[in-house]
Design a protein around this motif. Structure first.
Motif, mmCIF file in Angstrom:
data_model
loop_
_atom_site.group_PDB
_atom_site.id
_atom_site.type_symbol
_atom_site.label_atom_id
_atom_site.label_comp_id
_atom_site.label_asym_id
_atom_site.label_seq_id
_atom_site.Cartn_x
_atom_site.Cartn_y
_atom_site.Cartn_z
ATOM 1 N N THR A 94 30.992 58.726 78.943
ATOM 2 C CA THR A 94 30.091 59.750 78.399
ATOM 3 C C THR A 94 28.641 59.318 78.517
ATOM 4 O O THR A 94 27.760 60.095 78.905
ATOM 5 N N LEU A 95 28.374 58.059 78.210
ATOM 6 C CA LEU A 95 27.015 57.521 78.292
ATOM 7 C C LEU A 95 26.497 57.552 79.724
ATOM 8 O O LEU A 95 25.350 57.967 79.978
ATOM 9 N N MET A 96 27.343 57.161 80.673
ATOM 10 C CA MET A 96 26.920 57.177 82.078
ATOM 11 C C MET A 96 26.680 58.612 82.571
ATOM 12 O O MET A 96 25.768 58.862 83.345
ATOM 13 N N ALA A 97 27.516 59.546 82.122
ATOM 14 C CA ALA A 97 27.321 60.956 82.512
ATOM 15 C C ALA A 97 26.009 61.492 81.958
ATOM 16 O O ALA A 97 25.263 62.205 82.653
ATOM 17 N N GLU A 98 25.698 61.155 80.707
ATOM 18 C CA GLU A 98 24.433 61.610 80.120
ATOM 19 C C GLU A 98 23.240 60.991 80.844
ATOM 20 O O GLU A 98 22.208 61.641 81.045
ATOM 21 N N ARG A 99 23.388 59.748 81.261
ATOM 22 C CA ARG A 99 22.320 59.097 82.022
ATOM 23 C C ARG A 99 22.087 59.830 83.345
ATOM 24 O O ARG A 99 20.944 60.066 83.749
ATOM 25 N N GLN A 100 23.174 60.189 84.018
ATOM 26 C CA GLN A 100 23.039 60.915 85.288
ATOM 27 C C GLN A 100 22.426 62.307 85.071
ATOM 28 O O GLN A 100 21.655 62.787 85.899
ATOM 29 N N THR A 101 22.774 62.927 83.957
ATOM 30 C CA THR A 101 22.173 64.235 83.641
ATOM 31 C C THR A 101 20.664 64.097 83.443
ATOM 32 O O THR A 101 19.870 64.906 83.946
ATOM 33 N N TRP A 125 29.586 64.596 86.387
ATOM 34 C CA TRP A 125 31.040 64.797 86.442
ATOM 35 C C TRP A 125 31.698 63.697 87.280
ATOM 36 O O TRP A 125 32.698 63.105 86.879
ATOM 37 N N HIS A 126 31.097 63.405 88.418
ATOM 38 C CA HIS A 126 31.648 62.368 89.291
ATOM 39 C C HIS A 126 31.488 60.978 88.683
ATOM 40 O O HIS A 126 32.345 60.110 88.868
ATOM 41 N N THR A 127 30.411 60.775 87.950
ATOM 42 C CA THR A 127 30.215 59.481 87.281
ATOM 43 C C THR A 127 31.287 59.258 86.224
ATOM 44 O O THR A 127 31.844 58.157 86.107
ATOM 45 N N THR A 128 31.593 60.294 85.456
ATOM 46 C CA THR A 128 32.672 60.191 84.462
ATOM 47 C C THR A 128 34.002 59.884 85.142
ATOM 48 O O THR A 128 34.783 59.050 84.661
#
Length: 195
Positions: A94-101, A125-128
């Motif tokens: 979740t943290l990595m997805a938020e970072r990518q966002t 999505w792909h990061t998650t």
């Protein structure tokens, strides 16, 4: 005197019968003891030597320490936990997805992003999916290590569960990353900027 002889004969017969009975009982007891001892002792010397060698091998072989059993049980539980995390998602994902966002938003404001949907939706999505896939691979590896040696039944059961969850998590992650569960959203042609 005939009466006396008859009595003497009767007394000697009774004594003989008594002696036979007394001798028979100890003889039966001795025979029973010999049969019990024969059953307890190996029949030939090779069996005795084989038993001694088996004991020597057992003494030479390292006894399974309690630490190995605890480590195997802990490994099985860790594999199951990692497998579950790969299926349900993790805080790290979740943290990595938020970072990518956030990075997508920064790129949009700087005018560097050519595809807004990919920047705001696809990359997170792909990061998650990637993070969950890493957890799935770790779960499968830990479970496989635990299953390589004979373990207690409950340890093997938990390890098999961890392996199954890891494989399932890997399949879900691959489906997410390859957009098999749903295609990437697209903007209709008539509403694109500059159309």
């Amino acid at each position: 005197m005939g009466t006396t002889r008859t009595t003497d004969t009767t007394d000697s017969t009774a004594t003989t019968e008594k002696r036979t009975d007394d001798e028979t009982v100890p003889a039966q007891a001795v025979a029973t003891e010999k049969e019990t001892d024969a059953a307890a002792v190996p029949e030939d010397a090779e069996d005795i030597e084989g038993a001694d060698q088996g004991q020597e091998l057992d003494q030479d072989a390292p006894a399974p320490p309690g630490t190995a059993g605890v480590a195997a049980g802990a490994g099985a539980v860790v594999a199951a936990g990692l497998g579950l995390a790969s299926v349900t998602g993790t805080w790290l994902g979740t943290l990595m997805a938020e970072r990518q966002t956030l990075m997508g938003q920064i790129n949009l404001q700087a005018g560097k992003a050519t595809d807004q949907i990919s920047a705001m939706y696809g990359t997170p999505w792909h990061t998650t999916a990637l993070v969950n896939g890493v957890f799935a691979v770790l779960a499968a590896l830990v479970a496989a290590v635990v299953l390589t040696r004979p373990r207690a039944t409950w340890v093997r059961a938990v390890a098999w569960g961890g392996l199954a969850l890891g494989v399932l998590g890997l399949l879900i992650s691959a489906g997410m990353y390859l957009d098999l569960f749903g295609s990437m959203p697209t903007i209709p042609k008539g509403t694109r900027p500059g159309a």
